[in-house]
Scaffold this motif. Sequence first.
Motif, PDB file in Angstrom:
ATOM      1  N   LYS A 325       0.827  -1.207   0.000  1.00  0.00           N
ATOM      2  CA  LYS A 325       0.000   0.000   0.000  1.00  0.00           C
ATOM      3  C   LYS A 325       0.864   1.261   0.000  1.00  0.00           C
ATOM      4  O   LYS A 325       0.530   2.253  -0.663  1.00  0.00           O
ATOM      5  N   GLU A 328       2.202   1.784  -3.471  1.00  0.00           N
ATOM      6  CA  GLU A 328       1.147   2.282  -4.361  1.00  0.00           C
ATOM      7  C   GLU A 328       0.927   3.773  -4.161  1.00  0.00           C
ATOM      8  O   GLU A 328       0.752   4.520  -5.143  1.00  0.00           O
ATOM      9  N   ARG A 332       1.686   6.654  -7.009  1.00  0.00           N
ATOM     10  CA  ARG A 332       0.576   7.518  -7.419  1.00  0.00           C
ATOM     11  C   ARG A 332       0.914   8.999  -7.229  1.00  0.00           C
ATOM     12  O   ARG A 332       0.625   9.837  -8.087  1.00  0.00           O
TER      13      ARG A 332
END
Length: 506
Positions: A325, A328, A332
């Motif tokens: 996570k 990610e 992003r």
Amino acid sequence: MDFGASPWVTYSTIFALFLAIIVRAMTNHRRRRPNLIGALPHRSIHELSKKYGPLMKLQFGSFPVVVGSSVSMARLFLKTHDPAFAGRPKTAAGNYTAYNYSDITWSQYGPYWRQARKMCITELFSPRSLDSYEHIRSAEIRRLLRSLFDAAGRPLLLKDHLTTLSLSVISRMVLGRRYLDPTAEDQAAPPPPVSTEEFKRMLDELFLLNGVLNIGDSIPWLNFLDLQGYIRRMKAVGKTLDRFMEHVLDEHIARRVKEGENFSPRDMVDVLIQFAENPTLNVKLNKSSLKAFSKDLIAGGTESSAVTVEWAIAELLRKPDIMKKAAEELDRVIGRERWVEEKSLQDLPYIEAIMKETMRLHPVVPMLVPRQAREDVVIDGYDIPAGSRILVNTFTISRDPSIWEEPDEFRPERFLGREMDVKGHDFELLPFGSGRRMCPGYTLGLRVIQSSIANILHGFSWRLPDGVKAEELNMDEIFGLSNPKKVPLVAVAEPRLPIQIYNMSS
């Protein structure tokens, strides 16, 4: 007339030696024994607080020790009655490793300490000052990432890399150059009197000895016996530290004298020297003061960030889904073509949550540096006499099930959407303390810790060495002034960004 030793002196000597043998045997005995306070005092006191409540009085030798182990008690000690509990007990560590209580940590509450605190807030750790050193922190993190890239695919001792990062950042900010990891431009300067490895060992010893329960601190008349050997070690580390600080100050003072009116501060030691020359100071600062303050800056800035980041990666290795996570979020927000700059940290709430959760579960200082009551105070209906020593056990507060759901689990998500800072305002989470005597350098620590975690996770995927399972990872700690891993973390880093990103000059 017999001029030999009197019977009283002889008997006293025999008694003292006998007592030393007994206490040393009890201290070194390895069998289980029914002591209330074990090798990890914060955990022992945590268990006691579960039985006796959030406010306890213990007796450490000659001194009453009052322990607060809840949010409400922490608020009373550190905010409501902060001035009354702003004193410090006089310990052997403060004497032998802090230039006779001359640093910020161990100095007594009063004009000297207030002046030092003001210096930290207005000069050393002001937003303007920290912003001016951002290029140093950025460059040193790039050096860390390059060193990890060079070691990619092989098991590495992460704490070594993190300590080198912290030392390099602090050395350049505080001392003006990499004293312990010099680059080509530093080679012309005289070498320091200690090696890099010796300095790292000195810092580890310094933090351990500043947190130990020394028998002589609780029973002063036994102090001369040095039953645990701690004072001998404190004196030794104090001498090593002093050799290094003398070298640093001599260099800086020589430049100050040489440049005269053209002198312009380049680093924090220069700022300290200039501050000490101010004729309007309420309390004059001597060379010991400058060495003591510099020691605080170097030691505090190095240990807290390296310990916290190591704990963070250790926890993430046990929870790969959390690491995924984090990656990610980084992909992003940051993208895969650049590194994380400090200005982007505010856009990474999950990375911030990982940092906060690490500080909750593994506080660098599990029991805040002891305070001392400067006057009689009534706390929650109980009389706390002047001279009592005060411990705030943040380890217990951070595991309070009435505050934290599943408190023993590493769950960064608990901080998402939850307005809670680590700057001493929210007493549920106090990694740097609170009130007058909280760590003055916490703003620097936060920048280095969060930036390090973000870039380490952005640049690399992490795994345990072949044959090591996540559930086998040793998560025990060592108790001292800080709370490092007992078994240093060994892990494997694999690059996860385009290869050209790692081609960085130092």
